[in-house]
Design a protein around this motif. Structure first.
Motif, PDB file in Angstrom:
ATOM      1  N   UNK A 151      80.564   2.565  11.967  1.00 10.46           N
ATOM      2  CA  UNK A 151      81.312   2.625  13.232  1.00 10.46           C
ATOM      3  C   UNK A 151      80.550   3.237  14.405  1.00 10.46           C
ATOM      4  N   UNK A 152      79.254   3.308  14.328  1.00 18.13           N
ATOM      5  CA  UNK A 152      78.461   3.857  15.433  1.00 18.13           C
ATOM      6  C   UNK A 152      77.200   3.036  15.611  1.00 18.13           C
ATOM      7  N   UNK A 153      76.646   3.101  16.802  1.00 16.96           N
ATOM      8  CA  UNK A 153      75.368   2.442  17.029  1.00 16.96           C
ATOM      9  C   UNK A 153      74.267   3.243  16.342  1.00 16.96           C
ATOM     10  N   UNK A 154      73.215   2.563  15.987  1.00 18.81           N
ATOM     11  CA  UNK A 154      72.101   3.198  15.294  1.00 18.81           C
ATOM     12  C   UNK A 154      70.820   2.632  15.882  1.00 18.81           C
ATOM     13  N   UNK A 155      69.991   3.474  16.495  1.00 17.15           N
ATOM     14  CA  UNK A 155      68.769   3.039  17.172  1.00 17.15           C
ATOM     15  C   UNK A 155      69.078   1.938  18.181  1.00 17.15           C
ATOM     16  N   UNK A 156      70.160   2.102  18.915  1.00 18.23           N
ATOM     17  CA  UNK A 156      70.610   1.145  19.932  1.00 18.23           C
ATOM     18  C   UNK A 156      71.041  -0.205  19.362  1.00 18.23           C
ATOM     19  N   UNK A 157      71.162  -0.293  18.048  1.00 26.07           N
ATOM     20  CA  UNK A 157      71.683  -1.519  17.439  1.00 26.07           C
ATOM     21  C   UNK A 157      73.205  -1.423  17.364  1.00 26.07           C
ATOM     22  N   UNK A 158      73.909  -2.474  17.748  1.00 28.43           N
ATOM     23  CA  UNK A 158      75.376  -2.454  17.662  1.00 28.43           C
ATOM     24  C   UNK A 158      75.827  -2.675  16.211  1.00 28.43           C
ATOM     25  N   UNK A 159      75.710  -1.640  15.410  1.00 29.26           N
ATOM     26  CA  UNK A 159      75.955  -1.737  13.966  1.00 29.26           C
ATOM     27  C   UNK A 159      77.345  -2.304  13.662  1.00 29.26           C
ATOM     28  N   UNK A 160      78.356  -1.797  14.359  1.00 29.38           N
ATOM     29  CA  UNK A 160      79.718  -2.252  14.080  1.00 29.38           C
ATOM     30  C   UNK A 160      79.855  -3.748  14.364  1.00 29.38           C
ATOM     31  N   UNK A 161      79.319  -4.209  15.512  1.00 28.83           N
ATOM     32  CA  UNK A 161      79.435  -5.629  15.870  1.00 28.83           C
ATOM     33  C   UNK A 161      78.682  -6.495  14.857  1.00 28.83           C
ATOM     34  N   UNK A 162      77.521  -6.036  14.410  1.00 29.27           N
ATOM     35  CA  UNK A 162      76.784  -6.778  13.383  1.00 29.27           C
ATOM     36  C   UNK A 162      77.626  -6.889  12.115  1.00 29.27           C
ATOM     37  N   UNK A 163      78.263  -5.781  11.728  1.00 23.71           N
ATOM     38  CA  UNK A 163      79.126  -5.799  10.549  1.00 23.71           C
ATOM     39  C   UNK A 163      80.297  -6.751  10.711  1.00 23.71           C
ATOM     40  N   UNK A 164      80.867  -6.769  11.906  1.00 25.36           N
ATOM     41  CA  UNK A 164      81.998  -7.666  12.157  1.00 25.36           C
ATOM     42  C   UNK A 164      81.568  -9.127  12.017  1.00 25.36           C
ATOM     43  N   UNK A 165      80.440  -9.470  12.594  1.00 24.79           N
ATOM     44  CA  UNK A 165      79.945 -10.848  12.502  1.00 24.79           C
ATOM     45  C   UNK A 165      79.609 -11.204  11.054  1.00 24.79           C
TER      46      UNK A 165
END
Length: 195
Positions: A151-165
């Motif tokens: 649920x947080x960004x990591x190294x400016x990667x949108x981790x949550x959005x990647x997980x959703x996709x």
């Protein structure tokens, strides 16, 4: 042997479910990290128990039964918690779509489990054994869910959005694999039953 190493790992995965739930709801800034770590640990035991069972030739009917149950329980627990979480609801692209995707994934697991049980009753269980698409579906779920739990960004990667996709991709694979199983079972489903 009932309690061999692969089966112990599967039982450990089931035991991790309550710990995972407690970690997810724990009122701490570290709760998301702990819950994610526990889910990843469970996913790794899923891979490891299968690998060891094959390598050490310790496959068993108990393990064959329990392993998919453990996977489905862990995935269902994570998805239900995610869809009910207001933090997740605020960040998904569309909560209705997200809820439908969760329903598709959980519904497919119930449908395929019932189909396998019925096919076992008619002596055709091998027609609905785990397919390659089913394995890819499982991997995509096991990768998507930790991204959503973080649920947080990591190294400016949108981790949550990647997980959703990735979860939407997993839902598509879920439907595809279910259609493969239904197609394999269809002749038996429509065949007249002997009196």
């Amino acid at each position: 042997m009932l309690l061999n190493t692969p089966n112990i790992l599967t039982l450990l995965r089931i035991a991790l479910i309550p710990a995972f739930i407690v970690a997810y709801y724990w009122a701490s800034p570290w709760s998301h990290m702990l819950a994610t770590g526990l889910f990843v640990l469970a996913a790794l035991t899923d891979w490891l128990d299968g690998y060891l069972a094959r390598k050490w030739e310790q496959t068993s009917p108990f393990g064959a039964f329990l392993d998919p149950v453990a996977d489905k329980l862990m995935v269902a627990a994570a998805l239900v918690m995610l869809v009910a979480d207001p933090r997740v609801q605020a960040h998904v692209l569309d909560i209705r779509l997200f809820a439908v995707v969760v329903l598709v994934i959980v519904g497919r697991e119930i449908t395929v489990s019932a189909l396998r049980e019925w096919m076992s009753e008619v002596g055709k269980r091998s027609h609905v054994k785990v397919s390659y698409v089913g394995k890819i579906k499982t991997v995509s779920q096991m990768v998507a869910i930790p991204f959503l739990l973080w649920q947080r960004s990591f190294w400016d990667l949108p981790i949550f959005r990647i997980g959703e996709i990735l979860l939407y991709l997993a839902a598509a694979l879920t439907l595809w694999s279910m259609l493969i199983y239904l197609k394999a079972a269809w002749p038996n489903l429509i065949a007249p039953r002997a009196p």
